[in-house]
Design an enzyme around this catalytic site. Structure first.
Site, mmCIF file in Angstrom:
data_model
loop_
_atom_site.group_PDB
_atom_site.id
_atom_site.type_symbol
_atom_site.label_atom_id
_atom_site.label_comp_id
_atom_site.label_asym_id
_atom_site.label_seq_id
_atom_site.Cartn_x
_atom_site.Cartn_y
_atom_site.Cartn_z
ATOM 1 N N ASP A 56 0.824 -1.210 0.000
ATOM 2 C CA ASP A 56 0.000 0.000 0.000
ATOM 3 C C ASP A 56 0.861 1.263 0.000
ATOM 4 O O ASP A 56 0.524 2.259 -0.644
ATOM 5 C CB ASP A 56 -0.932 0.003 1.211
ATOM 6 C CG ASP A 56 -1.812 -1.233 1.257
ATOM 7 O OD1 ASP A 56 -2.226 -1.701 0.178
ATOM 8 O OD2 ASP A 56 -2.077 -1.736 2.362
ATOM 9 N N HIS A 89 -5.363 -3.631 5.439
ATOM 10 C CA HIS A 89 -4.858 -3.981 4.114
ATOM 11 C C HIS A 89 -6.003 -4.483 3.232
ATOM 12 O O HIS A 89 -5.881 -5.478 2.534
ATOM 13 C CB HIS A 89 -3.775 -5.053 4.248
ATOM 14 C CG HIS A 89 -3.067 -5.374 2.966
ATOM 15 N ND1 HIS A 89 -2.455 -4.415 2.191
ATOM 16 C CD2 HIS A 89 -2.875 -6.553 2.312
ATOM 17 C CE1 HIS A 89 -1.910 -4.994 1.125
ATOM 18 N NE2 HIS A 89 -2.164 -6.289 1.168
#
Length: 251
Positions: A195, A222
């Site tokens: 990310d 996530h």
């Protein structure tokens, strides 16, 4: 880049902890001139993430022993890695053959015994049309089994979990470790560096910057809306409302 950051950070953390322990011993009047060795175990080493991760660990000067484990193909992966001219030794283990009477998994024990860092990319990737629930149903049991091995054979190791869905597999690992009485919240992590890398790339493209000079803080989980990139904290960046919405959704 994602895997390289993971390998470097995880192994460096293990070394700092071991160095602190060594300093404590020296302060008590004991001295040693031998640098601590670091063993890294990759569980799922023959997969699409496991192979490049194992390669980068083999190239790291901070790794003295690399242990590769998977249900198939690991001896071949380890053999290829062993040809790389770095100081670390490399081994490849498979699950023990089914036997009677039933016994524990000797291959997993071999891979994990003495490990300082365990990285778990094992499991199946998310495929088109597959929900995170579908992914969970498959990968949860895999992570549970592997973390049970960690609890038995390397209870003090740092465990880094890549297997998705990370928001669910990390809590499963925590419960397994608690059950065995070896849970340490400072030594169990979910790997969400992907990310950060995405956010860095999207900001750099938006602003015309070099991605290596961008470092976006990403908090949360996530999956979907649990991923929270803090674009407002990026010095010098200016976004239109449309740009900000677009890169937030993409991250």
């Amino acid at each position: 880049m994602i895997i390289n950051r993971l390998a470097t950070r995880a192994v460096s953390t293990a070394f700092r902890q071991r160095a602190a322990a060594a300093a404590s011993v020296q302060s008590a009047g004991f001295h040693s001139t031998t640098a601590p060795d670091a063993k890294v175990a990759v569980l799922g080493a023959a997969g699409g993430i496991g192979q490049p991760l194992s390669l980068l660990c083999k190239l790291s000067p901070e790794v003295d022993e690399l242990s590769c484990y998977d249900i198939v193909g690991t001896p071949g992966v380890a053999a290829d890695l062993s040809h790389i001219p770095t100081k670390s030794s490399t081994t490849g283990s498979l699950p023990s053959p089914v036997a009677w009477p039933p016994t524990h998994n000797g291959g997993l024990e071999e891979a994990l015994t003495g490990a300082d860092v365990v990285v778990i990319p094992a499991g199946v990737p998310r495929k088109p049309g597959m929900t995170r629930d579908d992914l969970f149903n498959t990968n949860a049991s895999i992570v549970q089994t592997l973390v049970e091995g960690c609890a038995k054979f390397c209870p003090d190791a740092i465990i880094a979990i890549i297997s998705n869905p990370v928001n669910s597999t990390v809590p499963i690992a925590a419960e397994v470790l608690k059950k065995h009485g070896v849970y340490n919240p400072k030594k169990l992590v979910g790997v969400t560096t992907l990310d950060v890398c995405r956010a860095n790339t999207f900001v750099a493209n938006s602003q015309g910057w070099d991605p290596k000079d961008v470092d976006v803080t990403v908090i949360g989980g996530h999956a979907g809306i649990t991923i929270l990139p803090l674009f407002s904290r990026v010095d010098g960046a200016k976004f239109s409302d449309e740009e900000l919405e677009a890169i937030t959704v993409r991250t």
